[in-house]
Design a protein around this motif. Structure first.
Motif, PDB file in Angstrom:
ATOM      1  N   LEU A 139       1.174   8.596 -10.280  1.00 27.46           N
ATOM      2  CA  LEU A 139       1.772  10.138 -10.491  1.00 27.46           C
ATOM      3  C   LEU A 139       0.385  10.892  -9.749  1.00 27.46           C
ATOM      4  CD1 LEU A 139       5.011  11.304 -12.730  1.00 27.46           C
ATOM      5  CD2 LEU A 139       4.769  11.148 -10.112  1.00 27.46           C
ATOM      6  N   LYS A 140       0.131  12.128  -9.171  1.00 30.00           N
ATOM      7  CA  LYS A 140      -0.772  12.580  -9.134  1.00 30.00           C
ATOM      8  C   LYS A 140      -0.051  14.199  -8.248  1.00 30.00           C
ATOM      9  CE  LYS A 140      -5.178  13.768  -6.256  1.00 30.00           C
ATOM     10  NZ  LYS A 140      -6.157  12.929  -5.125  1.00 30.00           N
ATOM     11  N   ASP A 141      -0.262  15.014  -8.907  1.00 26.34           N
ATOM     12  CA  ASP A 141       0.428  16.516  -9.331  1.00 26.34           C
ATOM     13  C   ASP A 141       1.560  16.283  -8.743  1.00 26.34           C
ATOM     14  OD1 ASP A 141      -2.520  17.419  -9.541  1.00 26.34           O
ATOM     15  OD2 ASP A 141      -2.800  17.128  -6.989  1.00 26.34           O
ATOM     16  N   ASN A 142       2.389  15.470  -9.794  1.00 30.28           N
ATOM     17  CA  ASN A 142       3.744  15.119  -9.808  1.00 30.28           C
ATOM     18  C   ASN A 142       3.931  15.147  -8.386  1.00 30.28           C
ATOM     19  OD1 ASN A 142       3.807  16.501 -12.487  1.00 30.28           O
ATOM     20  ND2 ASN A 142       4.092  19.280 -11.789  1.00 30.28           N
ATOM     21  N   VAL A 143       3.688  13.799  -7.527  1.00 28.07           N
ATOM     22  CA  VAL A 143       3.644  13.158  -6.042  1.00 28.07           C
ATOM     23  C   VAL A 143       3.426  11.824  -6.518  1.00 28.07           C
ATOM     24  CG1 VAL A 143       3.664  12.825  -3.808  1.00 28.07           C
ATOM     25  CG2 VAL A 143       2.752  15.216  -5.186  1.00 28.07           C
ATOM     26  N   LYS A 144       4.807  11.489  -6.691  1.00 25.39           N
ATOM     27  CA  LYS A 144       4.920  10.001  -6.490  1.00 25.39           C
ATOM     28  C   LYS A 144       3.534   9.059  -5.314  1.00 25.39           C
ATOM     29  CE  LYS A 144       9.447   9.764  -8.581  1.00 25.39           C
ATOM     30  NZ  LYS A 144      10.252   8.449  -7.834  1.00 25.39           N
ATOM     31  N   ASN A 145       2.691   8.568  -5.913  1.00 31.05           N
ATOM     32  CA  ASN A 145       2.119   7.165  -4.970  1.00 31.05           C
ATOM     33  C   ASN A 145       1.983   6.448  -5.592  1.00 31.05           C
ATOM     34  OD1 ASN A 145      -0.754  10.000  -3.580  1.00 31.05           O
ATOM     35  ND2 ASN A 145       0.429  10.384  -5.407  1.00 31.05           N
ATOM     36  N   ILE A 146       1.702   5.417  -3.932  1.00 34.76           N
ATOM     37  CA  ILE A 146       1.291   4.047  -4.046  1.00 34.76           C
ATOM     38  C   ILE A 146       0.171   3.860  -3.391  1.00 34.76           C
ATOM     39  CG2 ILE A 146       2.822   1.821  -3.291  1.00 34.76           C
ATOM     40  CD1 ILE A 146       5.277   3.532  -2.262  1.00 34.76           C
ATOM     41  N   ASN A 147      -0.250   2.069  -4.114  1.00 32.83           N
ATOM     42  CA  ASN A 147      -1.587   1.664  -4.155  1.00 32.83           C
ATOM     43  C   ASN A 147      -1.562   0.830  -3.636  1.00 32.83           C
ATOM     44  OD1 ASN A 147      -4.919   1.103  -5.602  1.00 32.83           O
ATOM     45  ND2 ASN A 147      -4.326   1.550  -3.701  1.00 32.83           N
ATOM     46  N   ILE A 148      -1.971   0.456  -2.544  1.00 32.97           N
ATOM     47  CA  ILE A 148      -1.911  -1.169  -2.060  1.00 32.97           C
ATOM     48  C   ILE A 148      -3.436  -1.977  -1.443  1.00 32.97           C
ATOM     49  CG2 ILE A 148      -0.962  -2.615  -0.440  1.00 32.97           C
ATOM     50  CD1 ILE A 148       1.709  -0.947   0.014  1.00 32.97           C
ATOM     51  N   LYS A 149      -4.156  -3.132  -2.936  1.00 33.20           N
ATOM     52  CA  LYS A 149      -4.829  -3.218  -2.579  1.00 33.20           C
ATOM     53  C   LYS A 149      -4.216  -4.662  -1.791  1.00 33.20           C
ATOM     54  CE  LYS A 149      -6.931  -0.867  -6.535  1.00 33.20           C
ATOM     55  NZ  LYS A 149      -7.830  -1.674  -7.350  1.00 33.20           N
ATOM     56  N   GLN A 150      -5.809  -4.953  -1.010  1.00 27.45           N
ATOM     57  CA  GLN A 150      -5.689  -6.343   0.278  1.00 27.45           C
ATOM     58  C   GLN A 150      -6.744  -6.783  -0.102  1.00 27.45           C
ATOM     59  OE1 GLN A 150      -6.063  -6.329   4.497  1.00 27.45           O
ATOM     60  NE2 GLN A 150      -3.295  -6.582   4.935  1.00 27.45           N
ATOM     61  N   PHE A 151      -6.187  -8.221  -0.725  1.00 26.32           N
ATOM     62  CA  PHE A 151      -7.509  -9.280  -0.449  1.00 26.32           C
ATOM     63  C   PHE A 151      -7.084 -10.634   0.017  1.00 26.32           C
ATOM     64  CE2 PHE A 151      -5.981  -7.584  -4.576  1.00 26.32           C
ATOM     65  CZ  PHE A 151      -7.573  -6.771  -5.573  1.00 26.32           C
ATOM     66  N   LYS A 152      -8.750 -11.190   0.456  1.00 22.61           N
ATOM     67  CA  LYS A 152      -8.607 -12.416   1.050  1.00 22.61           C
ATOM     68  C   LYS A 152      -8.619 -13.664   0.713  1.00 22.61           C
ATOM     69  CE  LYS A 152     -12.258 -10.763   4.371  1.00 22.61           C
ATOM     70  NZ  LYS A 152     -14.032 -11.520   4.512  1.00 22.61           N
ATOM     71  N   ASN A 153      -8.522 -13.585  -1.020  1.00 19.76           N
ATOM     72  CA  ASN A 153      -7.996 -14.450  -1.610  1.00 19.76           C
ATOM     73  C   ASN A 153      -6.923 -14.371  -2.445  1.00 19.76           C
ATOM     74  OD1 ASN A 153      -9.480 -13.515  -3.662  1.00 19.76           O
ATOM     75  ND2 ASN A 153     -11.187 -14.830  -3.364  1.00 19.76           N
ATOM     76  N   ASP A 154      -6.405 -15.334  -3.012  1.00 21.08           N
ATOM     77  CA  ASP A 154      -5.229 -15.311  -4.591  1.00 21.08           C
ATOM     78  C   ASP A 154      -5.279 -15.042  -5.792  1.00 21.08           C
ATOM     79  OD1 ASP A 154      -6.476 -17.536  -4.886  1.00 21.08           O
ATOM     80  OD2 ASP A 154      -4.639 -18.919  -4.833  1.00 21.08           O
ATOM     81  N   ARG A 155      -6.745 -14.861  -5.740  1.00 14.23           N
ATOM     82  CA  ARG A 155      -7.651 -14.106  -7.061  1.00 14.23           C
ATOM     83  C   ARG A 155      -7.754 -13.474  -7.384  1.00 14.23           C
ATOM     84  NH1 ARG A 155     -12.562 -19.616  -8.483  1.00 14.23           N
ATOM     85  NH2 ARG A 155     -10.872 -20.729  -8.656  1.00 14.23           N
ATOM     86  N   LYS A 156      -7.861 -12.609  -5.975  1.00 16.13           N
ATOM     87  CA  LYS A 156      -8.100 -11.587  -5.912  1.00 16.13           C
ATOM     88  C   LYS A 156      -9.411 -10.879  -6.245  1.00 16.13           C
ATOM     89  CE  LYS A 156      -2.519 -10.397  -6.827  1.00 16.13           C
ATOM     90  NZ  LYS A 156      -1.954  -9.562  -7.042  1.00 16.13           N
TER      91      LYS A 156
END
Length: 224
Positions: free
Chosen positions: A126-143
């Motif tokens: 939550l940021k200022d009572n607004v819902k947020n989604i953060n998606i991280k993209q990785f090259k390998n399964d170890r992230k």
């Protein structure tokens, strides 16, 4: 609005070989800027969807008053219909918009395999009572090798079912079952961070219910 959809019906012309009807009951319109939301080279992304069927989407991009690209993706039937000639600009009422389109097979088998494609991590906050989604993209399964991060602000809407499939940059990884989203709200804005720089800004201008169908007719051409 009626004029807009009349134009849409007019421009979606295909050769009478393959035929399939698609129904759409809502669409979203996003303003897209590569470097900044205050840029002068904005694009406008129209995404037409069915709230009960997330396996197809019609995506049209406009630059000013000109349609620069159009694509209909049908995941269930494994077909793409793409307007290819980006050098030839077309207005909304130009019936030649998709006359040079081709259809070719489309499937997600290649990216459903864990060893192929990218790996993701999804965070919610939550940021200022607004819902947020953060998606991280990785090259390998170890992230450990981060490719980019994307951030999405969301808001409640009565027209929000399957909306994440309507959001074009999320459709492919969702179809590939790379991750699932727990937040069902409509995406109101988003951006990416690559190499420490914010890029690819999108801002929701409109989400609206509609009721129309397209009877797609096209040659079944396999792209080389």
């Amino acid at each position: 609005m009626k004029k807009h959809f009349a134009s849409l019906f007019f421009l979606i012309l295909f050769q009478n070989v393959f035929s399939q009807e698609y129904h759409f009951d809502y669409y979203t319109l996003y303003k897209f800027d590569k470097d900044s939301l205050t840029g002068n080279n904005s694009q406008f992304e129209y995404n037409y969807s069915n709230s009960k069927d997330s396996t197809y989407i019609l995506k049209i991009t406009k630059i000013k008053d000109t349609i620069s690209s159009a694509i209909l993706v049908d995941l269930a039937r494994g077909k793409n219909f793409i307007y290819k000639d980006e050098s030839h600009k077309n207005t909304v009422n130009d019936i030649s918009l998709l006359s040079s389109s081709i259809s070719f097979p489309y499937n997600t088998d290649y990216c459903k395999l864990q060893k192929n494609g990218y790996f993701y991590e999804v965070l919610y906050f939550l940021k200022d009572n607004v819902k947020n989604i953060n998606i991280k993209q990785f090259k390998n399964d170890r992230k450990r090798k981060l490719v980019n991060e994307s951030f999405y602000e969301t808001a409640s809407s009565e027209i929000s079912k399957n909306q994440h499939f309507n959001f074009r940059i999320l459709a492919s990884p969702l179809w590939c079952q790379k991750f699932r989203l727990k937040n069902n709200e409509v995406i109101t804005s988003s951006y990416f961070i690559e190499k420490g720089k914010k890029i690819y800004f999108r801002k929701l201008l409109k989400i609206e219910e509609i009721d129309f169908s397209l009877d797609i007719k096209n040659k079944n051409i396999t792209a080389n």
